[in-house]
Scaffold this motif. Structure first.
Motif, PDB file in Angstrom:
ATOM      1  N   LYS A  79      39.562 -35.545 -31.363  1.00 42.78           N
ATOM      2  CA  LYS A  79      40.068 -36.270 -30.186  1.00 42.78           C
ATOM      3  C   LYS A  79      39.007 -36.524 -29.118  1.00 42.78           C
ATOM      4  O   LYS A  79      39.301 -37.163 -28.105  1.00 42.78           O
ATOM      5  N   ALA A  80      37.800 -36.015 -29.285  1.00 42.42           N
ATOM      6  CA  ALA A  80      36.783 -36.110 -28.230  1.00 42.42           C
ATOM      7  C   ALA A  80      36.345 -37.551 -27.989  1.00 42.42           C
ATOM      8  O   ALA A  80      36.303 -38.359 -28.910  1.00 42.42           O
ATOM      9  N   THR A  81      36.046 -37.864 -26.715  1.00 40.40           N
ATOM     10  CA  THR A  81      35.383 -39.122 -26.401  1.00 40.40           C
ATOM     11  C   THR A  81      33.883 -38.829 -26.306  1.00 40.40           C
ATOM     12  O   THR A  81      33.468 -37.674 -26.462  1.00 40.40           O
ATOM     13  N   THR A 129      33.391 -36.049 -23.660  1.00 39.67           N
ATOM     14  CA  THR A 129      34.048 -34.736 -23.715  1.00 39.67           C
ATOM     15  C   THR A 129      33.067 -33.668 -24.188  1.00 39.67           C
ATOM     16  O   THR A 129      32.341 -33.883 -25.157  1.00 39.67           O
ATOM     17  N   ARG A 139      43.659 -37.529 -18.596  1.00 41.73           N
ATOM     18  CA  ARG A 139      44.549 -37.483 -19.770  1.00 41.73           C
ATOM     19  C   ARG A 139      43.860 -36.805 -20.956  1.00 41.73           C
ATOM     20  O   ARG A 139      44.514 -36.180 -21.783  1.00 41.73           O
ATOM     21  N   GLN A 140      42.552 -36.883 -21.001  1.00 40.75           N
ATOM     22  CA  GLN A 140      41.811 -36.208 -22.067  1.00 40.75           C
ATOM     23  C   GLN A 140      41.874 -34.683 -21.863  1.00 40.75           C
ATOM     24  O   GLN A 140      42.070 -33.929 -22.816  1.00 40.75           O
ATOM     25  N   ASP A 166      35.855 -33.243 -18.978  1.00 37.95           N
ATOM     26  CA  ASP A 166      35.937 -34.669 -19.284  1.00 37.95           C
ATOM     27  C   ASP A 166      36.133 -35.449 -17.993  1.00 37.95           C
ATOM     28  O   ASP A 166      36.627 -34.915 -16.998  1.00 37.95           O
ATOM     29  N   GLU A 176      38.134 -37.997 -17.813  1.00 36.98           N
ATOM     30  CA  GLU A 176      39.500 -38.538 -17.824  1.00 36.98           C
ATOM     31  C   GLU A 176      40.512 -37.400 -17.778  1.00 36.98           C
ATOM     32  O   GLU A 176      40.473 -36.497 -18.627  1.00 36.98           O
TER      33      GLU A 176
END
Ligand SMILES: [Zn+2]
Length: 408
Positions: A251-253, A256, A289-290, A285, A287
């Motif tokens: 799930k990482a951007t 992250t 939501r992250q 992060d 974000e």
């Protein structure tokens, strides 16, 4: 007749080197908050502010201000000069000397300004006692009742450490006076260098989650107890970490990051099955939501363990900060300044916390980064190319000039 304000690179570099000589320790610098060298640096900074024509003031917690004389409103520029125990010469110091040089260059140019430049050197940014202590106190966000309880690693209380400034008044943020806060800092990471850019325009300061996972099992003989009959807190911990790594990675951007910084197994012997296991967890992060997604993953994995009969897992989050966005006008002034001067810039989030994050709860803020060689920081190896140091100051000056006109 007003002249064009200009950064004097040689003066800027010589001030940075002179500051680095206060508390020099081997190849690095040691100016932990309220140590002799930290207080000496603060007195030196106050003198430099005065010599630049600013009105100097050291306050009750050691924050050093240089006020633009006679200004009804001002843009505040600064950073911190305290260091970690084995720090480098630029973390924080760069931003304070930049602020000095920008104010000095604008004062020398002699232009009439509706909005002045105030400069600041915040105390104990690095958290020898409490992270962002000076900037949080300036903003009214640190309870003075805690001074007797908050201690450094040697057990000294804040109250004791602050006796050196006991006769001074506390300076507070006045939102009617201060139009915003601008901070330049070394990147403390490798991105700008990898992209071959001299200037980073900070888009946000990441939110940080810090917590612990505690596992409870049963101590048994590690030779005689069959694997299927154990309640092994250590094995639970390692399986938990593996599950988190797999799910975080999925799930990482790009921005992250996560860290498992500490593991303690109890009783802690090779021939005893661990009855207790403790794990530190941190993720960051830009974000919200992250961060919330990662919060859910941690809770779900803990519930899976608790649903089975093999042991218990409890999660305690000890710190949760939200990501902080930079002001749009500040960002575009910095970006335009870099473009006009001809320095390649890139937008990026800050993975580290800064005094700017404390100020952001009250006034608009903007941040600029210059590259860190090899991405190194919080070590004596910390360094930045001289041409990048000068480039950063030029962009900060041009951005400050734009801001005082944009906000008039
Ligand atoms: Zn710093």
């Amino acid at each position: 007749m007003a002249r064009v304000a200009k950064i004097v690179g040689s003066r800027l570099l010589s001030d940075l080197h002179e500051l680095a000589s206060i508390g020099r320790s081997g190849a690095g610098v040691r100016r932990v908050a309220y140590s002799e060298s930290d207080v000496a640096a603060r007195r030196w900074i106050a003198q430099k502010f005065a010599a630049a024509g600013l009105t100097p003031q050291i306050d009750r917690v050691g924050n050093v201000f240089g006020r633009w004389p006679g200004a009804a409103r001002a843009l505040l520029i600064g950073s911190h000069t305290d260091t970690v125990p084995s720090g480098g010469w630029l973390d924080g110091s760069l931003g304070v000397i930049y602020a000095l040089e920008v104010a000095r260059a604008m004062a020398e140019a002699g232009a009439e300004q509706p909005i002045g430049i105030d400069v600041v050197d915040f105390a104990d940014e690095e958290g020898t006692f409490a992270g962002w202590f000076g900037s949080r106190t300036f903003c009214g966000d640190f309870n003075t009742a805690l001074w007797n309880d908050v201690r450094d690693s040697e057990g000294r209380t804040l109250t004791d450490a602050l006796t050196v400034f006991a006769d001074r008044p506390q300076v507070r943020l006045n939102k009617a006076h201060t139009i915003g806060y601008l901070e330049a800092h070394i990147e403390q990471g490798p991105r700008l260098e990898a992209l071959n850019r001299s200037i980073g325009i900070v888009s946000s300061i990441v939110g940080i989650r810090t917590g612990r996972a505690h596992f409870t099992g049963r101590a048994d003989h590690a030779g005689t107890t069959p694997m299927a009959m154990r309640k092994d807190a250590g094995q639970l911990l390692f399986a938990f970490v593996n599950r988190l790594i797999a799910r975080f990675s999925e799930k990482a951007t790009r921005d992250t990051v996560w860290n498992f910084g500490n593991v303690v197994l109890t009783p802690g012997a090779a021939n005893v099955v661990p009855s207790e296991a403790d794990l530190s967890i941190q993720y960051r992060d830009a974000e919200l939501r992250q961060l919330e997604l990662f919060d859910n993953i941690v809770q779900e994995e803990a519930q899976l363990i608790n649903a089975a009969e093999s042991g218990r897992c409890s999660i305690t989050m000890t710190m949760a900060t939200k990501p902080i966005l930079m002001d749009q006008t500040f960002q575009s002034c910095l970006r335009d300044a870099a473009a006009i001067i001809g320095h390649a810039s890139v937008d990026l989030p800050s993975g580290a916390g800064h005094d700017a994050a404390a100020l952001a709860l009250h006034i608009p803020i903007g941040m600029l980064f210059v590259p860190s060689k090899g991405g190194r920081s919080h070590t004596p190896d910390e360094d930045t190319d001289e041409k990048d140091i000068v480039a950063g100051a030029e962009v900060l000056l041009a951005a400050a000039q734009r801001l005082v006109h944009a906000k008039r």
